[in-house]
Every structure is written in C-alpha cells, then in structure tokens.
Design a protein around this motif. Structure first.
Motif, PDB file in Angstrom:
ATOM      1  N   GLU A 286     -70.827  36.536 -54.892  1.00 50.14           N
ATOM      2  CA  GLU A 286     -70.832  35.505 -55.939  1.00 50.14           C
ATOM      3  C   GLU A 286     -70.216  34.198 -55.446  1.00 50.14           C
ATOM      4  O   GLU A 286     -70.615  33.114 -55.891  1.00 50.14           O
ATOM      5  N   VAL A 287     -69.258  34.308 -54.537  1.00 53.16           N
ATOM      6  CA  VAL A 287     -68.500  33.109 -54.153  1.00 53.16           C
ATOM      7  C   VAL A 287     -68.632  32.754 -52.677  1.00 53.16           C
ATOM      8  O   VAL A 287     -68.347  31.613 -52.295  1.00 53.16           O
ATOM      9  N   PHE A 288     -69.049  33.706 -51.830  1.00 54.04           N
ATOM     10  CA  PHE A 288     -69.173  33.445 -50.406  1.00 54.04           C
ATOM     11  C   PHE A 288     -70.631  33.563 -49.976  1.00 54.04           C
ATOM     12  O   PHE A 288     -71.355  34.448 -50.445  1.00 54.04           O
ATOM     13  N   GLU A 289     -71.040  32.686 -49.061  1.00 55.67           N
ATOM     14  CA  GLU A 289     -72.412  32.682 -48.589  1.00 55.67           C
ATOM     15  C   GLU A 289     -72.751  33.958 -47.828  1.00 55.67           C
ATOM     16  O   GLU A 289     -71.868  34.711 -47.400  1.00 55.67           O
ATOM     17  N   GLU A 290     -74.036  34.181 -47.666  1.00 54.38           N
ATOM     18  CA  GLU A 290     -74.543  35.462 -47.162  1.00 54.38           C
ATOM     19  C   GLU A 290     -73.973  35.849 -45.808  1.00 54.38           C
ATOM     20  O   GLU A 290     -73.709  37.021 -45.541  1.00 54.38           O
ATOM     21  N   PRO A 323     -72.379  27.714 -54.371  1.00 51.79           N
ATOM     22  CA  PRO A 323     -72.096  26.701 -55.412  1.00 51.79           C
ATOM     23  C   PRO A 323     -71.128  27.215 -56.468  1.00 51.79           C
ATOM     24  O   PRO A 323     -70.251  26.473 -56.939  1.00 51.79           O
ATOM     25  N   HIS A 324     -71.264  28.483 -56.846  1.00 48.98           N
ATOM     26  CA  HIS A 324     -70.360  29.049 -57.847  1.00 48.98           C
ATOM     27  C   HIS A 324     -68.933  29.142 -57.302  1.00 48.98           C
ATOM     28  O   HIS A 324     -67.963  28.839 -58.022  1.00 48.98           O
ATOM     29  N   GLY A 325     -68.801  29.540 -56.034  1.00 46.25           N
ATOM     30  CA  GLY A 325     -67.476  29.631 -55.432  1.00 46.25           C
ATOM     31  C   GLY A 325     -66.796  28.279 -55.364  1.00 46.25           C
ATOM     32  O   GLY A 325     -65.596  28.151 -55.675  1.00 46.25           O
ATOM     33  N   ARG A 326     -67.550  27.242 -54.993  1.00 44.74           N
ATOM     34  CA  ARG A 326     -66.966  25.898 -54.952  1.00 44.74           C
ATOM     35  C   ARG A 326     -66.592  25.424 -56.349  1.00 44.74           C
ATOM     36  O   ARG A 326     -65.527  24.832 -56.543  1.00 44.74           O
TER      37      ARG A 326
END
Length: 420
Positions: A286-290, A323-326
């Motif tokens: 949810e917050v970190f890229e793949e 985007p959600h993590g940022r």
C-alpha cells in the motif's frame, strides 16, 4: 540516520546475544530491603538481569581513543580520569507495558569519588542492533560515555528497546518506550554502581543526540514529574533533534531539503516502525513501490547492518513510496497523526523547570535546524525562555549532522560541569 558503517557483524551480535542468554545472573536491587521495595513498587523495572565489566581505560587511553577516530578527532580537553565500562541487561517494559529486557552501557570514572554526578545519554538513530555502546567498540558509539565519564560523571547509555541485547525490533521514535528504557537504565546503573561501592546522586543531567535528543526530553519530563522516587532532573541538553517531526522534519524530507538517501531511509523507517505499533497499513504494498514492498520491513528488523539498508533502498523517495504512502507522510491523519502528536510533545506538552539548552548546527542535512526553532517557540509559549546554542558548521565524515554530535558532546560536558 546516524551512520551506515558497523564494526560488528550480524553473526558476532548473535553470538553476544547467545552468551548473554546463558549467563543471566539476577542481582538484588541496591540499598538492601529499601531498594527491593522500590523495585517491587515498579514491577521489577530497572532490576539488573546481568552485568559484565567490559573495559578499564586510563585517562591517557581514553584521550588516545577519542583522538584516534579516523573520521575526526573528538575533543579531549575535559579528560581527567580513567574509565570503567559495564554492559548491563535490565528489566523494563515494552510499548504495551509488558515485561521485557533491554541493555545499556554504564561508564564510571576512576576518580576515587564515592558519590557521583550522573549523566544520561540517549543515542541517535541506529539501524543495526550492534551499533550501540554496550556492544560496539567504535569510537563513535563509545565517545559520549568516555567523554562524560572521564570528566567525572557516572554515565548511563540505554540501548533502547530492540537494540543491543534487547529482543525484538526497535520501536523507533516512540518517546514513551524510550523514556521507560532510559529511566530503567538509570535504576539499573544505580544498582551496579552500588556494587562497586559508588553512589549515584539524585540529580540527572540528561542529554542525547538526534533521535536521542527527543528521548532526552522525554526522560527529563519523566524525572521532573517524579516518575522515580530517587532520581531528579538536574539539567537537560539535547543536540540536533527532530522535535517537530510532523510540522518540520517530514515536510523537509519530502521537499528535498534533507540529504537524499537519509530522506529515503527516514521515510521508510517512519512508516515501518510506526506501523508496528499503530497499524498504519495492512500490506507494505500500500505504501511502498513494487521493487521494495517485499523486502523493506525486513531491512529494518535490526539484524541488517546500515550498509545493507543503504544498498537495499532506492536513492529517491519517488522510487520508494506509492502515491498513498507519500500522502500519508504529507498529510498525517488518524493513528499516524496521534503517534506524531506524542512524538512532538517533548517540546509542547510540558513546562521544564530545570536548566535547558538546545544545541544545533547550521545547515544540518538530516535534522533541519528549524526543528530547534520550533521547539524553542513551543517552550516560550509555555513561559520557558530557552537558550539555543549554535554549534556552527562542524563536520564529521562529511556530515554536518554527525559533526553536531561531536561538537555538541564537547560543549554539553563543559556546561554540565559548570552546573555541578
């Protein structure tokens, strides 16, 4: 972020942990029945599990060690005495109030004094269990203990929860658990000092660097509020803290005002560490890229040396965060907002009555100096006029932030000496 190098391998730390686990020697609280009654009143918090004498250094050896740091010599102008150091494992509580253990280093001056003034030093961010004073032998980790003890102070350095010989992951920037770990380290240090025929006086001079600057203020507040029936607050001198994490530090790192790699590591650490305590997300994806969501939490479990964390994380926040993590870091809400309110309460939620100085360096690339101004303003709003001390532009390993620790240590020990 403190540093990324380490002098002890993960295997070596595991060996120390194994030895510690098999050599537990419970010890009675200091001062006989009265000490035992105090320990019982605190649910055995601060009682000693094991003690190991680590080193005996002459004053000359202390000075040589401080002056011999390859990244830059530490000030030796206050070295007067030799030093004995002890690793202590002691009982404390976790962030949920459950019994656990933690470790720390006690340094005692070899000055013949039986009644000692006491300094509590709380360290900056460390990513690896072995990069703390009770385990590491690096000058960086040892310097605060050697500096203050060789000037005549009994010096207690808690490792915090989950670092050194403490079990589990470290609850980073969790002021309540940093406070209990530091307070219980003082209690354990009093017991160990008593076994050496030494007596720790009531007044505690609290100092710390970076993460430890906030921790020092947390301990100071607890001491002022009589959280312990023996120790009292004498003075407090934090160095280069992120006292306004929500309103100053997070916006600075998201805006690219801090060193780029440090910003990546701090952003990742904020989400991972706060999620462990406050459940910010259900899945790291949810917050970190793949490229990172499968590995990022494991990197911050305390078993990976700093260099592994550097290599295992990207160079930019854009590569790290969804985007959600940022958005979570840009506009904290819910559990994260409440957790940050507690973290930032070290300046906003109490009125210090002991002498207080805030130390900072110009152009700090990690803990931006606006943090200090924000803390000063919050304290002034409560009627506390605080002196801020500008350390100039110190350098340690090409870092102004790390340089402020070195310069601040030299300045703080002299100030404490003038008060005692």
């Amino acid at each position: 972020m403190n540093r990324t190098s380490t002098v002890m391998t993960a295997a070596a730390v595991a060996a120390v942990l194994a030895v510690s686990g098999t050599a537990v020697a419970a010890q009675e609280a200091p001062d006989g029945p009265a000490g035992s009654a105090r320990a019982a009143a605190h649910g055995a918090r601060g009682t000693v599990v094991s003690t190991e004498h680590l080193r005996t250094l002459s004053a000359g050896e202390v000075a040589a060690e401080l002056a011999g740091d390859e990244e830059g010599a530490w000030d030796t102008g206050t070295v007067r005495y030799g030093v004995d150091t002890y690793r202590i494992v002691y009982r404390t509580v976790d962030p949920h109030g459950r019994p656990t253990t933690a470790s720390g280093l006690l340094a005692l001056p070899r000055n013949g004094e039986r009644r000692l003034r006491t300094v509590s030093f709380t360290h900056g961010t460390e990513l690896f269990k072995g990069d703390v004073a009770s385990v590491s032998t690096s000058v960086w980790d040892q310097a605060p203990a050697l500096t203050h003890a060789s000037a005549g102070f009994a010096t207690a350095l808690p490792d915090y929860l989950g670092l050194g010989l403490g079990p589990g992951p470290h609850p980073w920037m969790d002021i309540p658990s940093e406070t209990t770990a530091a307070l219980d380290m003082l209690r354990a240090s009093r017991a160990v000092a008593a076994e050496q025929g030494r007596h720790l006086r009531r007044e505690v001079f609290a100092t710390g660097f970076s993460q430890g600057a906030s921790a020092a203020l947390g301990l100071a507040r607890a001491l002022q509020e009589r959280a312990d029936d023996w120790f009292r607050l004498g003075a407090v001198a934090p160095v280069s803290g992120a006292y306004a994490f929500r309103d100053v530090e997070l916006p600075a790192l998201l805006a690219g005002e801090t060193e780029q790699k440090a910003s990546v590591i701090y952003a990742a650490l904020t989400l991972v560490a706060f999620n462990r305590l406050h459940h910010l997300y259900d899945s790291p994806a949810e917050v970190f890229e793949e490229d990172y969501h499968r590995t990022i939490e494991g990197l911050f479990d305390g078993t990976h040396p700093g260099q592994d964390v550097v290599l295992g994380t990207p160079d930019t926040l854009e590569e790290l965060l969804t985007p959600h993590g940022r958005a979570m870091l840009e506009h904290p809400s819910g559990r994260l907002a409440e957790a940050l309110r507690v973290t930032d309460g070290v300046c906003a939620d109490w009125t210090p009555r002991a002498p207080l100085r805030l130390y900072h360096a110009e152009g700090d690339e990690q803990a931006v100096t606006a943090n200090t101004a924000h803390c000063r303003a919050a304290l002034r709003a409560r009627g506390v006029h605080v002196r801020t001390v500008d350390l100039g532009t110190p350098d340690y390993g090409n870092s102004r932030h790390l340089g402020s620790h070195q310069a601040g240590t030299a300045a703080v020990v002299r100030w404490f000496h003038s008060l005692s």
